[in-house]
Design a protein around this motif. Structure first.
Motif, PDB file in Angstrom:
ATOM      1  N   SER A  58       0.831  -1.203   0.000  1.00 46.37           N
ATOM      2  CA  SER A  58       0.000   0.000   0.000  1.00 46.37           C
ATOM      3  C   SER A  58       0.869   1.258   0.000  1.00 46.37           C
ATOM      4  O   SER A  58       1.955   1.279   0.568  1.00 46.37           O
ATOM      5  CB  SER A  58      -0.891   0.027   1.246  1.00 46.37           C
ATOM      6  OG  SER A  58      -1.583   1.256   1.332  1.00 46.37           O
ATOM      7  N   GLU A  59       0.377   2.292  -0.621  1.00 43.94           N
ATOM      8  CA  GLU A  59       1.050   3.596  -0.589  1.00 43.94           C
ATOM      9  C   GLU A  59       0.451   4.498   0.483  1.00 43.94           C
ATOM     10  O   GLU A  59       0.837   5.644   0.628  1.00 43.94           O
ATOM     11  CB  GLU A  59       0.978   4.273  -1.960  1.00 43.94           C
ATOM     12  CG  GLU A  59       1.953   3.695  -2.956  1.00 43.94           C
ATOM     13  CD  GLU A  59       3.407   3.816  -2.530  1.00 43.94           C
ATOM     14  OE1 GLU A  59       3.827   4.893  -2.062  1.00 43.94           O
ATOM     15  OE2 GLU A  59       4.137   2.821  -2.674  1.00 43.94           O
ATOM     16  N   PHE A  60      -0.521   3.977   1.240  1.00 40.30           N
ATOM     17  CA  PHE A  60      -1.150   4.707   2.334  1.00 40.30           C
ATOM     18  C   PHE A  60      -1.599   6.104   1.909  1.00 40.30           C
ATOM     19  O   PHE A  60      -1.236   7.106   2.503  1.00 40.30           O
ATOM     20  CB  PHE A  60      -0.221   4.766   3.549  1.00 40.30           C
ATOM     21  CG  PHE A  60       0.096   3.403   4.102  1.00 40.30           C
ATOM     22  CD1 PHE A  60      -0.796   2.776   4.956  1.00 40.30           C
ATOM     23  CD2 PHE A  60       1.259   2.744   3.740  1.00 40.30           C
ATOM     24  CE1 PHE A  60      -0.512   1.500   5.449  1.00 40.30           C
ATOM     25  CE2 PHE A  60       1.544   1.480   4.230  1.00 40.30           C
ATOM     26  CZ  PHE A  60       0.663   0.857   5.081  1.00 40.30           C
ATOM     27  N   LYS A  61      -2.392   6.111   0.853  1.00 35.22           N
ATOM     28  CA  LYS A  61      -2.960   7.352   0.305  1.00 35.22           C
ATOM     29  C   LYS A  61      -1.892   8.401  -0.005  1.00 35.22           C
ATOM     30  O   LYS A  61      -2.073   9.591   0.195  1.00 35.22           O
ATOM     31  CB  LYS A  61      -4.018   7.930   1.249  1.00 35.22           C
ATOM     32  CG  LYS A  61      -5.200   7.002   1.438  1.00 35.22           C
ATOM     33  CD  LYS A  61      -6.256   7.626   2.308  1.00 35.22           C
ATOM     34  CE  LYS A  61      -7.408   6.650   2.471  1.00 35.22           C
ATOM     35  NZ  LYS A  61      -8.484   7.205   3.260  1.00 35.22           N
ATOM     36  N   GLY A  62      -0.746   7.931  -0.490  1.00 34.93           N
ATOM     37  CA  GLY A  62       0.329   8.828  -0.883  1.00 34.93           C
ATOM     38  C   GLY A  62       1.195   9.321   0.273  1.00 34.93           C
ATOM     39  O   GLY A  62       2.050  10.180   0.076  1.00 34.93           O
ATOM     40  N   LYS A  63       1.001   8.779   1.450  1.00 37.25           N
ATOM     41  CA  LYS A  63       1.732   9.251   2.641  1.00 37.25           C
ATOM     42  C   LYS A  63       2.828   8.292   3.089  1.00 37.25           C
ATOM     43  O   LYS A  63       3.468   8.513   4.115  1.00 37.25           O
ATOM     44  CB  LYS A  63       0.762   9.459   3.812  1.00 37.25           C
ATOM     45  CG  LYS A  63      -0.356  10.419   3.510  1.00 37.25           C
ATOM     46  CD  LYS A  63       0.183  11.781   3.224  1.00 37.25           C
ATOM     47  CE  LYS A  63      -0.939  12.751   2.931  1.00 37.25           C
ATOM     48  NZ  LYS A  63      -0.484  13.913   2.221  1.00 37.25           N
ATOM     49  N   LYS A  64       3.060   7.237   2.344  1.00 38.40           N
ATOM     50  CA  LYS A  64       3.989   6.196   2.769  1.00 38.40           C
ATOM     51  C   LYS A  64       5.399   6.736   3.019  1.00 38.40           C
ATOM     52  O   LYS A  64       5.937   6.579   4.115  1.00 38.40           O
ATOM     53  CB  LYS A  64       4.033   5.084   1.723  1.00 38.40           C
ATOM     54  CG  LYS A  64       4.912   3.912   2.105  1.00 38.40           C
ATOM     55  CD  LYS A  64       4.776   2.809   1.066  1.00 38.40           C
ATOM     56  CE  LYS A  64       5.535   1.575   1.433  1.00 38.40           C
ATOM     57  NZ  LYS A  64       5.257   0.467   0.515  1.00 38.40           N
ATOM     58  N   THR A  67       5.713   9.273   5.882  1.00 38.62           N
ATOM     59  CA  THR A  67       5.582   8.648   7.200  1.00 38.62           C
ATOM     60  C   THR A  67       6.857   7.898   7.564  1.00 38.62           C
ATOM     61  O   THR A  67       7.303   7.954   8.713  1.00 38.62           O
ATOM     62  CB  THR A  67       4.363   7.707   7.228  1.00 38.62           C
ATOM     63  OG1 THR A  67       3.207   8.452   6.839  1.00 38.62           O
ATOM     64  CG2 THR A  67       4.144   7.139   8.614  1.00 38.62           C
TER      65      THR A  67
END
Length: 83
Positions: A58-64, A67
């Motif tokens: 997952s890219e975590f909604k672009g926050k990977k 974070t």
């Protein structure tokens, strides 16, 4: 947005500290007396969270990546606090 990522990172770290609490060997981290036991646990939790993020598809909604970077910053600050 950067503040939101920082808050998210800190929230994840604190949640992991609570869940991993005293489950690690402090001797292995060089804190046999337990003086920094909570900080050592926080570092371990952040390292675990960072590994999870890095291995997740997952890219975590672009926050990977942001974070992961915040985890690195928090780990560094905790290590400096223990010096």
């Amino acid at each position: 947005m950067k503040k939101l990522v920082s808050i998210f990172s800190l929230t994840v770290a604190l949640a992991l500290v609570v869940s991993f609490g005293g489950r690690m060997s402090l001797e292995a981290k060089g804190d046999a007396g337990g003086r920094f036991s909570k900080l050592v646990a926080a570092i371990k939790a952040l390292e675990d969270a960072k590994e999870y993020l890095q291995t997740s598809p997952s890219e975590f909604k672009g926050k990977k990546q942001a974070t992961i970077d915040e985890c690195d910053k928090a780990i560094l600050q905790l290590r400096q606090a223990m010096e």
